[in-house]
Design a protein around this motif. Sequence first.
Motif, PDB file in Angstrom:
ATOM      1  N   LYS A 124      -1.108  58.122 124.411  1.00 39.79           N
ATOM      2  CA  LYS A 124      -1.296  57.704 123.024  1.00 39.79           C
ATOM      3  C   LYS A 124      -2.723  57.233 122.778  1.00 39.79           C
ATOM      4  CE  LYS A 124       3.414  56.495 121.702  1.00 39.79           C
ATOM      5  NZ  LYS A 124       4.294  55.465 121.097  1.00 39.79           N
ATOM      6  N   GLY A 125      -3.413  56.873 123.841  1.00 40.97           N
ATOM      7  CA  GLY A 125      -4.811  56.512 123.731  1.00 40.97           C
ATOM      8  C   GLY A 125      -5.010  55.217 122.970  1.00 40.97           C
ATOM      9  N   GLY A 126      -5.997  55.209 122.068  1.00 40.82           N
ATOM     10  CA  GLY A 126      -6.416  53.988 121.401  1.00 40.82           C
ATOM     11  C   GLY A 126      -7.613  53.414 122.119  1.00 40.82           C
ATOM     12  N   PRO A 127      -8.499  52.712 121.410  1.00 38.65           N
ATOM     13  CA  PRO A 127      -9.740  52.211 122.031  1.00 38.65           C
ATOM     14  C   PRO A 127      -9.525  51.338 123.252  1.00 38.65           C
ATOM     15  CG  PRO A 127      -9.865  52.034 119.651  1.00 38.65           C
ATOM     16  CD  PRO A 127      -8.457  52.448 119.962  1.00 38.65           C
ATOM     17  N   GLY A 128      -8.446  50.530 123.267  1.00 40.50           N
ATOM     18  CA  GLY A 128      -8.198  49.708 124.438  1.00 40.50           C
ATOM     19  C   GLY A 128      -8.003  50.537 125.683  1.00 40.50           C
ATOM     20  N   VAL A 129      -7.216  51.600 125.559  1.00 38.61           N
ATOM     21  CA  VAL A 129      -6.921  52.475 126.694  1.00 38.61           C
ATOM     22  C   VAL A 129      -8.127  53.332 127.064  1.00 38.61           C
ATOM     23  CG1 VAL A 129      -5.519  54.441 127.449  1.00 38.61           C
ATOM     24  CG2 VAL A 129      -4.447  52.533 126.224  1.00 38.61           C
ATOM     25  N   THR A 130      -8.779  53.894 126.068  1.00 40.57           N
ATOM     26  CA  THR A 130      -9.804  54.902 126.352  1.00 40.57           C
ATOM     27  C   THR A 130     -11.159  54.327 126.704  1.00 40.57           C
ATOM     28  OG1 THR A 130     -10.410  55.098 123.998  1.00 40.57           O
ATOM     29  CG2 THR A 130      -8.662  56.558 124.838  1.00 40.57           C
ATOM     30  N   SER A 131     -11.506  53.150 126.144  1.00 34.79           N
ATOM     31  CA  SER A 131     -12.883  52.667 126.296  1.00 34.79           C
ATOM     32  C   SER A 131     -13.059  51.515 127.266  1.00 34.79           C
ATOM     33  CB  SER A 131     -13.441  52.251 124.924  1.00 34.79           C
ATOM     34  OG  SER A 131     -12.736  51.123 124.420  1.00 34.79           O
ATOM     35  N   ALA A 132     -11.972  50.873 127.707  1.00 28.21           N
ATOM     36  CA  ALA A 132     -12.116  49.752 128.650  1.00 28.21           C
ATOM     37  C   ALA A 132     -12.785  50.234 129.931  1.00 28.21           C
ATOM     38  CB  ALA A 132     -10.749  49.146 128.963  1.00 28.21           C
ATOM     39  N   ASP A 133     -13.534  49.358 130.551  1.00 25.94           N
ATOM     40  CA  ASP A 133     -14.200  49.712 131.805  1.00 25.94           C
ATOM     41  C   ASP A 133     -13.194  50.001 132.912  1.00 25.94           C
ATOM     42  OD1 ASP A 133     -17.157  49.196 131.124  1.00 25.94           O
ATOM     43  OD2 ASP A 133     -16.162  47.359 130.455  1.00 25.94           O
TER      44      ASP A 133
END
Length: 249
Positions: free
Chosen positions: A148-157
């Motif tokens: 489902k992604g989302g910025p938390g999933v996709t962009s966290a280090d």
Amino acid sequence: MGAHHDDLHDAAEPHGRALRLGIGGPVGSGKTALVAALCRSLGPSLRLAVVTNDIYTTEDADFLRRAGVIDPERILAVQTGCCPHTAIRDDIAANLDAVETLEERFGPLDLVIVESGGDNLTATFSRGLADRQIFVLDVSGGDKVPRKGGPGVTSADLLVVNKTDLAPMVGADLTVMSRDAAAVRDGKPVLFTSIREDRGAHSVAEWATHMVDAWRREHGEPHHHASHHTAHHTAHNATQQAAQQAPAS
């Protein structure tokens, strides 16, 4: 409105201060348990402090203090009174004050962990507050969540998938979760863990140690942090003392 939000804050001056690590994720994913585990693993070798966020209570800070994983005085609680992402991304003043207070009281520190309140997949930290970010999911939401992604999933280090011991009970396929997480994260690391079985979250602690080491190499050893107000007050007192001790002309 789109899922991505502009960061309104500039990154804090990095030289001579601790690495600031933000930990976010949905309610119940195991963020506080991960903070406790990191304190257990890293406490013997790193100088730590923790800021927790809850909307109306200090429950997460109280849990960490009861667990005895770190000196209770090194834990500060922020009561956001609003959606958690607001306090970690949009209006970071309360969290930034808490971080700087800990650095003033206990510095030099190597690592300050800022735990967000439970939020959704769009929750990210402002780079004005956190230098590195971990996003925590757990398997009970189903193996569909990473894709489902989302910025938390996709962009966290770092993406942490927690509670792997529950996968057989909830019908979650860890192979599917690993594949889908890799597909949306463009090569950024993903770690699977069960903090119930590994109370030190050792793989995550190893990652965090590498982040602290890299931070030191790039920005130097931490020194005692003092706010502008504190520095001015200290300088003023020193000037007064010097004047009082100076011989009469």
